[in-house]
Design a protein around this motif. Sequence first.
Motif, short mmCIF file in Angstrom:
data_model
loop_
_atom_site.label_atom_id
_atom_site.label_comp_id
_atom_site.label_asym_id
_atom_site.label_seq_id
_atom_site.Cartn_x
_atom_site.Cartn_y
_atom_site.Cartn_z
N ALA A 255 0.70 -1.08 -0.18
CA ALA A 255 0.16 -0.34 0.11
C ALA A 255 0.74 1.50 -0.19
O ALA A 255 0.16 2.04 -0.41
N GLN A 256 1.65 1.07 0.68
CA GLN A 256 3.10 2.24 0.88
C GLN A 256 4.02 2.59 -0.11
O GLN A 256 3.39 3.86 -0.88
N ALA A 257 3.93 1.83 -1.44
CA ALA A 257 4.56 1.70 -2.94
C ALA A 257 3.35 2.25 -3.42
O ALA A 257 3.55 2.96 -4.54
N VAL A 258 2.21 1.85 -3.23
CA VAL A 258 0.59 2.22 -4.38
C VAL A 258 0.46 3.87 -4.02
O VAL A 258 0.04 4.25 -5.33
N GLY A 259 1.01 4.56 -2.75
CA GLY A 259 0.96 5.37 -2.62
C GLY A 259 1.51 6.44 -3.15
O GLY A 259 1.30 7.13 -3.05
N LEU A 260 2.31 6.04 -3.72
CA LEU A 260 3.47 6.70 -4.03
C LEU A 260 3.64 7.14 -5.38
O LEU A 260 3.61 7.79 -5.85
N THR A 261 2.31 6.57 -6.11
CA THR A 261 2.10 6.24 -8.00
C THR A 261 0.69 7.69 -7.68
O THR A 261 0.99 7.65 -8.75
N LYS B 249 -4.54 6.49 2.50
CA LYS B 249 -3.71 7.48 3.31
C LYS B 249 -4.46 7.82 5.03
O LYS B 249 -4.09 8.48 6.08
N GLN B 250 -5.50 6.91 4.88
CA GLN B 250 -5.90 6.37 5.81
C GLN B 250 -5.23 5.65 7.25
O GLN B 250 -5.86 5.21 8.13
N LEU B 251 -4.66 4.44 6.29
CA LEU B 251 -3.94 3.14 6.88
C LEU B 251 -2.53 3.84 8.32
O LEU B 251 -2.20 4.91 8.13
N LYS B 252 -2.55 2.45 9.12
CA LYS B 252 -1.83 2.86 10.04
C LYS B 252 -0.97 1.43 9.65
O LYS B 252 -1.52 0.76 9.21
N PRO B 253 0.59 1.33 9.97
CA PRO B 253 1.38 0.42 10.07
C PRO B 253 0.49 -0.60 10.69
O PRO B 253 -0.11 -0.97 12.08
N TRP C 37 0.80 -5.40 12.37
CA TRP C 37 2.43 -5.50 12.99
C TRP C 37 3.11 -5.99 12.33
O TRP C 37 4.16 -5.72 13.41
N ARG C 38 3.25 -5.82 10.98
CA ARG C 38 4.24 -6.33 10.49
C ARG C 38 5.09 -4.21 10.39
O ARG C 38 5.59 -5.05 9.59
N GLY C 39 5.13 -3.64 10.73
CA GLY C 39 5.23 -2.82 10.58
C GLY C 39 5.38 -2.35 8.99
O GLY C 39 5.84 -1.38 8.60
N GLU C 40 3.93 -2.50 8.22
CA GLU C 40 3.81 -2.08 6.77
C GLU C 40 2.48 -1.40 6.81
O GLU C 40 1.78 -2.05 7.39
N LEU C 41 2.36 -0.46 5.72
CA LEU C 41 0.56 -0.35 5.37
C LEU C 41 0.50 -1.71 4.49
O LEU C 41 0.85 -2.01 3.23
N GLU C 42 -0.58 -2.54 4.98
CA GLU C 42 -1.30 -3.36 4.31
C GLU C 42 -1.93 -2.72 2.99
O GLU C 42 -3.43 -2.08 3.15
#
Length: 356
Positions: free
Chosen positions: A87-93, A184-188, A190-195
Motif C-alpha cells: 500500500a505504501q508503494a502504491v501510494g507513491l504513484t 492515506k488512512q492506514l496505519k502500519p 503488526w508487520r510494520g507495513e501499510l497493508e
Amino acid sequence: MKGVILHGGHGTRLRPLTHTGPKQLIPVANKPISQYVLEDLRDSGMQDIAIILGDIMPEKVKNYYGDGSRFGINITYIYQEKPGGIAQAVGLTEDFIKDSAFVVYLGDNLLKGGTSKFVQEFQKKNFDAMIMLCKVENPQQFGVAEFDKNGKLVKLIEKPKKPPSNYALTGVYFFKPAIFKMIKQLKPSWRGELEITEAIQLLIDAGYKVGYKIVEGWWKDTGTVEDIIEANILILDELESKIEGTVEDKTSLQGRVSIGKNAFIKKGALIRGPVIVGENTTIENEVYIGPYTSIGNSVKIKRGEIENSIIMDNCTIEITTKIIDSIIGANSEIITNQKGPKGHRLVVGESSKIVF
C-alpha cells in the motif's frame, strides 16, 4: 489505463542470488521475471508504466529497462526508500496516476494467460477496485478473501491463522484513484507495513464497488528458489521449438528445444526438451541437458549433465557429475573433478567459482 510494477523488497529467501541485484531480475526461461509482467501490461494496452524501485541495486533495473522504448512503452521510475508494504508503494504513484484507472502488478509474480481479459472485465463492470484470487493449499501465507453466502466479497484478511477460505490474493490489483484516499488512512500493521488488504477493505466498508475474479490456470509467486525453479517449469511447458544457432547433429535434440542465435551445439551432445539455450552459448560433445533447463547467453558447458535448472549468462560449467534442481548465477564457474553419478543441488550467487 496505466500500469504499476512493484520492483522492491529485499528477497531474503533468495539469497545469495539477491546479494547482487533485485529478485525480479532473476531470469526464468532466459527472461527476467519482471519482464513477463511488463510485457503483459503492455499487451493489455498500457503504454505508461511506473516501476517502483527498492533499495537493492535499483540502477540494475534502470539499466535493463531504460526508458521503455525498446519494449514499446514509456517507463517512469519511482523510488521507495524503505520497504513499507504494497500500500505504501502504491501510494507513491498518485502523481503518476492522476485520474486514471490502473493495474498494480507485483514484479515477482507470474500469471498464466496474462491480464488482458481482466482489464476488459474491470472496465466493463466499472469497478472501483478488482482483485485477482487463486485457490491455494496454504492460505495462511497470503491475504485471503472472505465471502458471504451469496458469494459477495465482504472481507480481506492478511495472513490469517484461521483462513475463512482457500482463495488468496494474487499479486495483481485493479484500482481507480479512490484507493489513494484509503491508503492515506492506514496505519502500519503488526508487520510494520501499510497493508493493501486493509486499504481495499476500507473501500468495501465505504460502499465502493469492489469485484473479484478467480484465476484460471496457474499463478506463481516466485519468492523462493523452489518457486523460481517451478516457474521455470511452467514457462518451459509452453515453449515452442526454434533453432537459430548451429546444431552439428540434429539427433542431438529431442522434444521441444529453443536454440538462440550464434549458439553452437556440438555433435555428441544430447538436449532433451523442454530446454531453452541462449545466444552465443556453446555446448560441447558428451554434455547432457535434461528437461526443464534454461541455459543463458554466452554460456560454455564443456562437460557434465544438467537437469531442471537455471544457468544464467556467461557461466562456464565443466563437471564429471550432475547438476539438478539448481540456479547458477551469472558469470559463475562450476568445476568438478569427482567421478560417479552424484547429483548436486546448488544455489550459486553471481560471479562465483566452485571447484570440488
